[in-house]
Scaffold this active site. Structure first.
Site, PDB file in Angstrom:
ATOM      1  N   ASP A  87     -20.058 -10.017  -1.168  1.00  0.00           N
ATOM      2  CA  ASP A  87     -19.474  -8.964  -2.004  1.00  0.00           C
ATOM      3  C   ASP A  87     -19.502  -9.409  -3.454  1.00  0.00           C
ATOM      4  O   ASP A  87     -19.023 -10.498  -3.790  1.00  0.00           O
ATOM      5  CB  ASP A  87     -18.021  -8.682  -1.595  1.00  0.00           C
ATOM      6  CG  ASP A  87     -17.924  -7.892  -0.290  1.00  0.00           C
ATOM      7  OD1 ASP A  87     -18.944  -7.305   0.104  1.00  0.00           O
ATOM      8  OD2 ASP A  87     -16.845  -7.884   0.316  1.00  0.00           O
ATOM      9  N   ASP A 105      -9.985   3.180 -11.552  1.00  0.00           N
ATOM     10  CA  ASP A 105      -9.473   2.993 -10.193  1.00  0.00           C
ATOM     11  C   ASP A 105     -10.547   3.248  -9.140  1.00  0.00           C
ATOM     12  O   ASP A 105     -10.272   3.204  -7.942  1.00  0.00           O
ATOM     13  CB  ASP A 105      -8.300   3.961  -9.921  1.00  0.00           C
ATOM     14  CG  ASP A 105      -7.058   3.547 -10.703  1.00  0.00           C
ATOM     15  OD1 ASP A 105      -7.015   2.376 -11.141  1.00  0.00           O
ATOM     16  OD2 ASP A 105      -6.151   4.377 -10.876  1.00  0.00           O
ATOM     17  N   ASN A 106     -11.748   3.555  -9.582  1.00  0.00           N
ATOM     18  CA  ASN A 106     -12.810   3.899  -8.630  1.00  0.00           C
ATOM     19  C   ASN A 106     -13.727   2.733  -8.318  1.00  0.00           C
ATOM     20  O   ASN A 106     -13.949   1.865  -9.163  1.00  0.00           O
ATOM     21  CB  ASN A 106     -13.655   5.057  -9.175  1.00  0.00           C
ATOM     22  CG  ASN A 106     -12.855   6.340  -9.258  1.00  0.00           C
ATOM     23  OD1 ASN A 106     -12.134   6.682  -8.332  1.00  0.00           O
ATOM     24  ND2 ASN A 106     -12.976   7.045 -10.375  1.00  0.00           N
ATOM     25  N   GLN A 120       2.378   5.523  -2.893  1.00  0.00           N
ATOM     26  CA  GLN A 120       0.991   5.880  -3.243  1.00  0.00           C
ATOM     27  C   GLN A 120       0.496   5.150  -4.491  1.00  0.00           C
ATOM     28  O   GLN A 120      -0.665   4.788  -4.592  1.00  0.00           O
ATOM     29  CB  GLN A 120       0.853   7.403  -3.475  1.00  0.00           C
ATOM     30  CG  GLN A 120       0.852   8.248  -2.212  1.00  0.00           C
ATOM     31  CD  GLN A 120      -0.260   7.855  -1.230  1.00  0.00           C
ATOM     32  OE1 GLN A 120      -0.007   7.330  -0.154  1.00  0.00           O
ATOM     33  NE2 GLN A 120      -1.512   8.076  -1.615  1.00  0.00           N
ATOM     34  N   ASP A 169     -10.825  -3.222   8.364  1.00  0.00           N
ATOM     35  CA  ASP A 169     -11.186  -4.609   8.683  1.00  0.00           C
ATOM     36  C   ASP A 169      -9.938  -5.487   8.697  1.00  0.00           C
ATOM     37  O   ASP A 169      -9.802  -6.378   9.538  1.00  0.00           O
ATOM     38  CB  ASP A 169     -12.156  -5.174   7.631  1.00  0.00           C
ATOM     39  CG  ASP A 169     -13.506  -4.473   7.632  1.00  0.00           C
ATOM     40  OD1 ASP A 169     -13.846  -3.832   8.645  1.00  0.00           O
ATOM     41  OD2 ASP A 169     -14.221  -4.567   6.616  1.00  0.00           O
TER      42      ASP A 169
END
Length: 352
Positions: free
Chosen positions: A25, A137-138, A296, A307
């Protein structure tokens, strides 16, 4: 002797075995121009195409790059090991990488997580990568499986030194994604678990697995003691199996009752549903387990939640804890992971 010491005394190295698609990653903060250049949506998950190949080189040049050992199964065993803490190397992982710079980083990262990773290293394809392109935040995820697709049973799993590690384990877990790579490797491990009354877990992983890899999945399913999935994957599985229901509890019950080779263990089916209750078969009943409450605003990234849930679950399962405890640990791990970017965690878990 402390409870902690008694707890870990029963755990031996290599007790938990995972096999899957290892990915390095690579996460970096990018701008809109970068996304546009490679035709990426701000919040998405795609497989890399030819046009994305240069992107992996470019993202590494970005100012702040973070590397982590990734891929679904490797994430789960890494989190199980984190939950267990000691001894190190309770978790074993097999998968295929390249003989390259990214492969070296991946080996180092797995080692830092105290996972006993034994990779099949080949020269044809580079190490698999997953780029997380972060804007605000994406996160736009682009996975290039590359070497992960090249795992060979006869070149790795069948070698005596590697098969010895398989035999040492008492719990096995493989994500459904690996059905696209080496179903024959999965079958060999699943049959070993079944023949020796050990526990074999499989994850539905994604709707496309149930749809397009139904045949290899159905060959493995009779050996599956624990079937994991989320609500979307369960619905897809139900449709492909002709269950004619979209009731998640009913799907769990019907999946539990599919043919099974080892009759000494009743199959357990566990379906997570995001913020809604986790559904699990407990004996002949289907039970709902509420997840931990979270504001949230505290949710940063839900990508690794599935995972992480499995990782927490496995950490208790390998210590022969009851199902309720396994699920509680799964909920805890998922709750920690979704507060952070990527499948990362603090140094020490706070689970008791």
């Amino acid at each position: 002797m402390s409870i902690e010491e008694i707890r870990t005394q029963s755990l031996s190295e290599n007790a938990l075995f995972g096999m899957g698609n290892p990915l390095l990653d690579i996460s970096a903060i990018v701008d809109k121009d970068f996304l546009d250049k490679y035709g990426l949506k701000p919040n998405d998950q795609i497989l890399a195409e030819e046009k994305h190949k240069a992107m992996f080189e470019e993202i590494v040049m970005k100012s702040k790059v973070e590397y982590h050992a990734g891929g679904s199964t490797q994430n789960s065993v890494k989190i199980a090991q984190w939950m267990i803490q000691k001894p190190h190397k309770v978790a074993t992982f097999f998968g295929c990488i390249g003989t390259d710079h990214f492969g070296e980083i991946l080996k180092r990262k797995a080692d830092e997580c105290h996972v006993d990773a034994h990779y099949y290293e080949q020269t044809e394809e580079p190490t698999g990568t997953c780029a997380a392109c972060i804007t605000g935040d994406n996160r736009s995820l682009v996975a290039n499986l590359a070497a992960a697709n090249c795992y060979k049973k006869e070149k790795h799993l069948d070698l005596d030194s590697n098969w010895d590690l398989v035999e040492k384990a008492k719990v096995y877990y493989i994500a459904g994604f690996f059905l696209t790579v080496s179903p024959e490797s999965i079958l060999k491990v699943a049959k070993h678990a079944s023949d020796n009354n050990k526990i074999f877990g499989l994850n539905l992983s994604a709707p496309f697995i149930s749809q397009f890899f139904k045949d290899p999945m159905m060959k493995v399913l009779p050996y599956v003691d624990i079937l994991f999935g989320n609500e979307t994957e369960a619905a897809s599985f139900s449709k492909e199996q002709g269950f004619q229901t979209d009731d998640i509890a009913e799907i769990a019950r019907m999946a539990q009752n599919l043919p099974k080779v080892n009759q000494k263990r009743q199959r357990v089916v566990v379906f997570t549903q995001g913020k809604d209750d986790t559904v699990a078969t407990v004996g002949d009943k289907v039970t709902m387990f509420p997840v931990l409450d979270i504001d949230q605003n505290d949710i940063v990234d839900t990508n690794g939640a599935g995972d992480a849930f499995v990782g927490g679950f496995l950490s208790e399962l390998v210590q022969e804890r009851p199902l309720e405890e396994c699920i509680r640990a799964g909920h805890y791990a998922a709750n920690v992971i979704i507060r952070r970017a990527g499948c990362t965690f603090p140094e020490i878990p706070d689970f008791n």
